[in-house]
Every structure is written in structure tokens, then in C-alpha cells.
Design an enzyme around this catalytic site. Structure first.
Site, PDB file in Angstrom:
ATOM      1  N   GLN A  34      22.882  42.971  36.929  1.00  0.00           N
ATOM      2  CA  GLN A  34      24.055  43.380  36.003  1.00  0.00           C
ATOM      3  C   GLN A  34      25.368  43.693  36.852  1.00  0.00           C
ATOM      4  O   GLN A  34      25.375  44.227  37.825  1.00  0.00           O
ATOM      5  CB  GLN A  34      23.916  44.231  34.769  1.00  0.00           C
ATOM      6  CG  GLN A  34      23.455  45.578  35.416  1.00  0.00           C
ATOM      7  CD  GLN A  34      22.820  46.469  34.327  1.00  0.00           C
ATOM      8  OE1 GLN A  34      22.728  46.165  32.997  1.00  0.00           O
ATOM      9  NE2 GLN A  34      21.904  47.128  34.692  1.00  0.00           N
ATOM     10  N   TYR A  64      25.736  60.790  21.818  1.00  0.00           N
ATOM     11  CA  TYR A  64      24.657  59.940  22.064  1.00  0.00           C
ATOM     12  C   TYR A  64      23.302  60.606  22.781  1.00  0.00           C
ATOM     13  O   TYR A  64      22.210  60.471  22.337  1.00  0.00           O
ATOM     14  CB  TYR A  64      25.013  58.358  22.827  1.00  0.00           C
ATOM     15  CG  TYR A  64      24.075  57.647  23.191  1.00  0.00           C
ATOM     16  CD1 TYR A  64      23.267  57.651  24.199  1.00  0.00           C
ATOM     17  CD2 TYR A  64      23.883  56.358  22.151  1.00  0.00           C
ATOM     18  CE1 TYR A  64      22.342  56.723  24.665  1.00  0.00           C
ATOM     19  CE2 TYR A  64      22.721  55.538  22.461  1.00  0.00           C
ATOM     20  CZ  TYR A  64      22.009  55.659  23.784  1.00  0.00           C
ATOM     21  OH  TYR A  64      21.038  54.654  23.836  1.00  0.00           O
ATOM     22  N   ASP A  89      21.216  56.741  33.850  1.00  0.00           N
ATOM     23  CA  ASP A  89      22.647  57.767  33.922  1.00  0.00           C
ATOM     24  C   ASP A  89      22.167  58.953  34.043  1.00  0.00           C
ATOM     25  O   ASP A  89      22.736  60.031  34.724  1.00  0.00           O
ATOM     26  CB  ASP A  89      23.463  57.632  33.196  1.00  0.00           C
ATOM     27  CG  ASP A  89      23.017  57.533  31.606  1.00  0.00           C
ATOM     28  OD1 ASP A  89      23.036  56.587  30.657  1.00  0.00           O
ATOM     29  OD2 ASP A  89      22.559  58.510  31.307  1.00  0.00           O
ATOM     30  N   GLU A 109      13.424  53.225  34.777  1.00  0.00           N
ATOM     31  CA  GLU A 109      14.891  52.628  34.911  1.00  0.00           C
ATOM     32  C   GLU A 109      14.902  51.494  35.718  1.00  0.00           C
ATOM     33  O   GLU A 109      14.344  51.280  37.127  1.00  0.00           O
ATOM     34  CB  GLU A 109      15.773  53.570  35.471  1.00  0.00           C
ATOM     35  CG  GLU A 109      17.202  52.708  35.731  1.00  0.00           C
ATOM     36  CD  GLU A 109      17.879  52.112  34.605  1.00  0.00           C
ATOM     37  OE1 GLU A 109      18.393  52.823  33.605  1.00  0.00           O
ATOM     38  OE2 GLU A 109      18.152  50.884  34.873  1.00  0.00           O
ATOM     39  N   ASP A 140      10.510  47.733  36.069  1.00  0.00           N
ATOM     40  CA  ASP A 140      10.587  47.069  34.488  1.00  0.00           C
ATOM     41  C   ASP A 140       9.688  47.862  33.558  1.00  0.00           C
ATOM     42  O   ASP A 140       8.484  47.754  33.679  1.00  0.00           O
ATOM     43  CB  ASP A 140      10.035  45.393  34.555  1.00  0.00           C
ATOM     44  CG  ASP A 140      10.347  44.901  33.384  1.00  0.00           C
ATOM     45  OD1 ASP A 140      10.356  43.597  33.145  1.00  0.00           O
ATOM     46  OD2 ASP A 140      10.366  45.426  32.286  1.00  0.00           O
ATOM     47  N   ALA A 141      10.346  48.398  32.567  1.00  0.00           N
ATOM     48  CA  ALA A 141       9.570  49.295  31.706  1.00  0.00           C
ATOM     49  C   ALA A 141       8.373  48.214  30.939  1.00  0.00           C
ATOM     50  O   ALA A 141       7.438  48.823  30.426  1.00  0.00           O
ATOM     51  CB  ALA A 141      10.637  49.701  30.537  1.00  0.00           C
ATOM     52  N   ASP A 159      16.194  54.528  25.829  1.00  0.00           N
ATOM     53  CA  ASP A 159      17.756  54.722  26.090  1.00  0.00           C
ATOM     54  C   ASP A 159      18.281  53.273  26.558  1.00  0.00           C
ATOM     55  O   ASP A 159      18.457  53.267  27.820  1.00  0.00           O
ATOM     56  CB  ASP A 159      18.054  55.878  26.937  1.00  0.00           C
ATOM     57  CG  ASP A 159      19.463  55.852  27.311  1.00  0.00           C
ATOM     58  OD1 ASP A 159      19.703  56.649  28.323  1.00  0.00           O
ATOM     59  OD2 ASP A 159      20.150  55.337  26.497  1.00  0.00           O
ATOM     60  N   TYR A 228      31.683  53.288  21.262  1.00  0.00           N
ATOM     61  CA  TYR A 228      30.818  52.123  20.923  1.00  0.00           C
ATOM     62  C   TYR A 228      31.632  51.209  20.001  1.00  0.00           C
ATOM     63  O   TYR A 228      32.196  51.659  19.142  1.00  0.00           O
ATOM     64  CB  TYR A 228      29.560  52.507  20.378  1.00  0.00           C
ATOM     65  CG  TYR A 228      28.642  53.297  21.568  1.00  0.00           C
ATOM     66  CD1 TYR A 228      28.841  52.958  22.995  1.00  0.00           C
ATOM     67  CD2 TYR A 228      27.642  54.117  21.324  1.00  0.00           C
ATOM     68  CE1 TYR A 228      28.251  53.640  24.092  1.00  0.00           C
ATOM     69  CE2 TYR A 228      26.686  54.382  22.526  1.00  0.00           C
ATOM     70  CZ  TYR A 228      27.192  54.310  23.698  1.00  0.00           C
ATOM     71  OH  TYR A 228      26.323  54.839  24.804  1.00  0.00           O
TER      72      TYR A 228
HETATM   73  N1  LIG Z   1      22.507  55.498  28.451  1.00  0.00           N
HETATM   74  C1  LIG Z   1      23.864  55.287  27.932  1.00  0.00           C
HETATM   75  C2  LIG Z   1      23.828  54.448  26.732  1.00  0.00           C
HETATM   76  C3  LIG Z   1      23.106  53.196  26.711  1.00  0.00           C
HETATM   77  N2  LIG Z   1      22.982  52.720  25.367  1.00  0.00           N
HETATM   78  C4  LIG Z   1      24.101  52.186  24.649  1.00  0.00           C
HETATM   79  C5  LIG Z   1      23.967  51.727  23.220  1.00  0.00           C
HETATM   80  C6  LIG Z   1      24.567  50.547  22.645  1.00  0.00           C
HETATM   81  C7  LIG Z   1      25.888  50.060  23.610  1.00  0.00           C
HETATM   82  N3  LIG Z   1      26.529  49.123  23.112  1.00  0.00           N
HETATM   83  C8  LIG Z   1      25.886  50.304  25.082  1.00  0.00           C
HETATM   84  C9  LIG Z   1      24.792  51.180  25.497  1.00  0.00           C
END
Ligand SMILES: NCCCN[C@H]1CC[C@@H](N)CC1
Length: 292
Positions: A34, A64, A89, A109, A140-141, A159, A228
Site C-alpha cells: 500500500q 480507538y 503502529d 502485521e 499474513d495473519a 486492528d 474517521y
Molecule cells: N491501527 C490504526 C487504526 C486502523 N483501523 C482503522 C479502522 C477503519 C478506518 N477507516 C481506517 C483504519
């Protein structure tokens, strides 16, 4: 470009875009999976963007990371082994480390660049990788969970990014079956579950899969994340057959965990009242989601 505004529009939310003012681009590269972008915003601190989708900002990531971690871990008496899917992250790892009962943390990850970029630009999150209980698996999970020992984990936290691109297969039934298999009886899953305003069909599909895959309970919780799309994000909380899990009233309240706040960084969002409140759902959602 600096001084400009970046618009996030995407097929995941047709007809709407979210814009954040860019002060300075700090990083922009393509990984194997990505495009990874980091920029300094005017009002949200640094921002991490993957394939044009905001993943986190320094200002509101606490909501979050704290909710996705403590909703499951405060719902079981003494979590010991935890698996994080995604989470490169490090923010979820930072939150898990508040739980002194935890002895072993696996994290899987797929994109190493996310980890390296977080270490460089988001040390407040990447600090999670410094915990000696953390075991990092870059890969790959889907594969990782296929080979996970049966009943290995007390909790699994997914996550993930949105199910477009690298995370596409993370909302399909086979994946949930491998998670259920890797959890002990009465073990818990907390899965990122999109927006109640934008994605009720996807949420319904995930709930339908989880209700047959996890024989314990299945709940939907949500929280506010201003950066978000639609300003909210949801979580699917599932438990496997076995000791009953009451997700709504935390059996292991964070306030009782000594060490939860020993961090130099205090909790900014989660507490036991926010935990219970997260499961209160608007009527349109209760009507749209067939729980039966
Ligand atoms: N670890 C950071 C958050 C990853 N999850 C998100 C949930 C949905 C959002 N549209 C983008 C990332």
C-alpha cells in the site's frame, strides 16, 4: 502538497470526503502492499494514511486504541495470552501493556513499512513494541492463524484497516473460524467493525458470520473518532463457548488495575463508564441488525 488540504474519498464511503489541512508532508512511499503517507496536520498532530485512508492522528488515536484494547481485556478476569492482528503502529500494544496479568503478546502485521514509519514518526504509539512480552510476526495473519495452536489465546484483537486492499480477507468466514479455533473456551475477540452510519450491510454480514462461528455472545460497540469517516467506529465483541462473558459490565475494571496508569502516559479516553456506554445502540441500528 504542504499548505494544501488532503481529501479522503473512497468507494468505502461514496459521495463524501473528509479533508484535513496539511502543514508538511513527512513521508510518502509505496510498500509491498500500500501507499504509506505521514503528514503534519494543522490541528490533529501527525497523521498516518494508508492508500488514502486515515488510519490515525495523534490527537484522536487514543479513542480507538484504548477502546479496541480494553473492551475485550476488561471483559475477562485475567487475560494472559493476547494476539493482535494488524496494529503495526504499536498503539494497541501500548494499551495491552497496561494489563499486568498479560504474559505473552503475539502481533501479526503484514506491512513492515508501517512498523518502521511508526517508530520514526509516532513514538507515542511505537513504544508498544518495547514491551518484552511482545513477539512480532511480520506476515499474513490468514497464514499465522491457520497454524496457531488450538485454544492458544485468551483474547484476539483485530486492528485492521478497511476490507479493501491488504485487509480484504479479514472479514470472511474462514478467517473468523481460525480465530475461534485459536481462542480458549470463554476467550474473546474484538474486531474493528466499521461505521454504523455507513456500513450496516457489512456489519450485518460480520455479525451473521460471528453468530455461527462464536458460540458464546456477540455484541456491537462503538466510539467517537472524529477523523474517521462519519466520526464513529464500531467494534464486534465475540466470545467462544465456555465461561460466560458479560461484555457490558467489565469484570476486570481498568480502575482496579494497578499499573494501568503507571505509564507516563495516562488513559485519555477509556474508563468503565465509557466501556458500558459503548454498547448502547441507536434504534435504527437495533432495527437493522437481526440479532436472532
Ligand atoms: N491501527 C490504526 C487504526 C486502523 N483501523 C482503522 C479502522 C477503519 C478506518 N477507516 C481506517 C483504519
Amino acid at each position: 502538497k504542504s499548505g494544501g488540504v488532503v481529501y479522503f474519498n473512497n468507494p468505502m464511503w461514496p459521495g463524501e470526503a473528509h479533508s484535513i489541512k496539511v502543514e508538511k508532508i513527512l513521508f510518502k512511499e509505496k510498500s509491498l502492499y500500500q501507499e504509506v503517507l505521514v503528514f503534519e496536520s494543522l490541528t490533529y498532530g501527525k497523521v498516518l494514511v494508508l492508500d488514502g485512508i486515515v488510519q490515525l492522528t495523534e490527537k484522536d488515536e487514543c479513542a480507538y486504541q484504548e477502546m479496541i484494547t480494553h473492551l475485550p481485556l476488561c471483559s475477562i478476569p485475567s487475560p494472559k495470552t493476547v494476539l493482535v492482528v494488524g496494529g503495526g503502529d504499536g498503539g494497541v500494544l501500548r494499551e495491552i501493556s497496561r494489563h499486568s496479568s498479560v504474559e505473552h503478546i503475539d502481533i501479526c502485521e503484514i506491512d513492515k513499512m508501517v512498523i518502521d514509519v511508526s517508530r520514526k514518526f509516532f513514538p507515542e504509539l511505537a513504544v508498544g513494541f518495547d514491551d518484552p512480552r511482545v513477539h512480532l510476526h511480520v506476515g499474513d495473519a490468514i497464514e499465522f492463524l491457520k497454524h496457531a495452536p488450538e485454544g492458544r489465546y485468551d483474547a484476539v484483537i483485530v486492528d485492521s484497516s478497511d476490507p479493501v486492499g491488504p485487509a480484504q480477507e479479514l472479514v470472511e468466514k474462514p478467517f473468523f473460524e481460525t480465530i475461534s479455533n485459536a481462542l480458549r473456551p470463554g476467550g474473546v475477540l474484538c474486531n474493528m467493525a466499521e461505521s454504523m452510519w455507513l456500513h450496516t450491510h457489512l456489519i450485518q454480514d460480520m455479525i451473521s458470520i460471528c453468530r455461527v462461528t462464536f458460540k458464546g455472545s456477540v455484541h456491537y460497540a462503538w466510539t467517537s473518532v472524529p477523523t474517521y469517516p462519519s466520526g464513529v467506529i464500531g467494534f464486534l465483541l465475540c466470545s467462544t463457548e465456555g465461561p460466560h462473558v458479560d461484555f457490558v459490565n467489565p469484570i476486570n475494571p481498568i480502575e482496579k488495575l494497578e499499573g494501568a496508569d503507571k505509564h507516563k502516559r495516562k488513559l485519555r479516553f477509556y474508563n468503565s463508564e465509557m466501556h458500558s456506554a459503548a454498547f448502547a445502540l441507536p434504534s435504527f441500528l437495533k432495527n437493522e441488525l437481526s440479532w436472532l
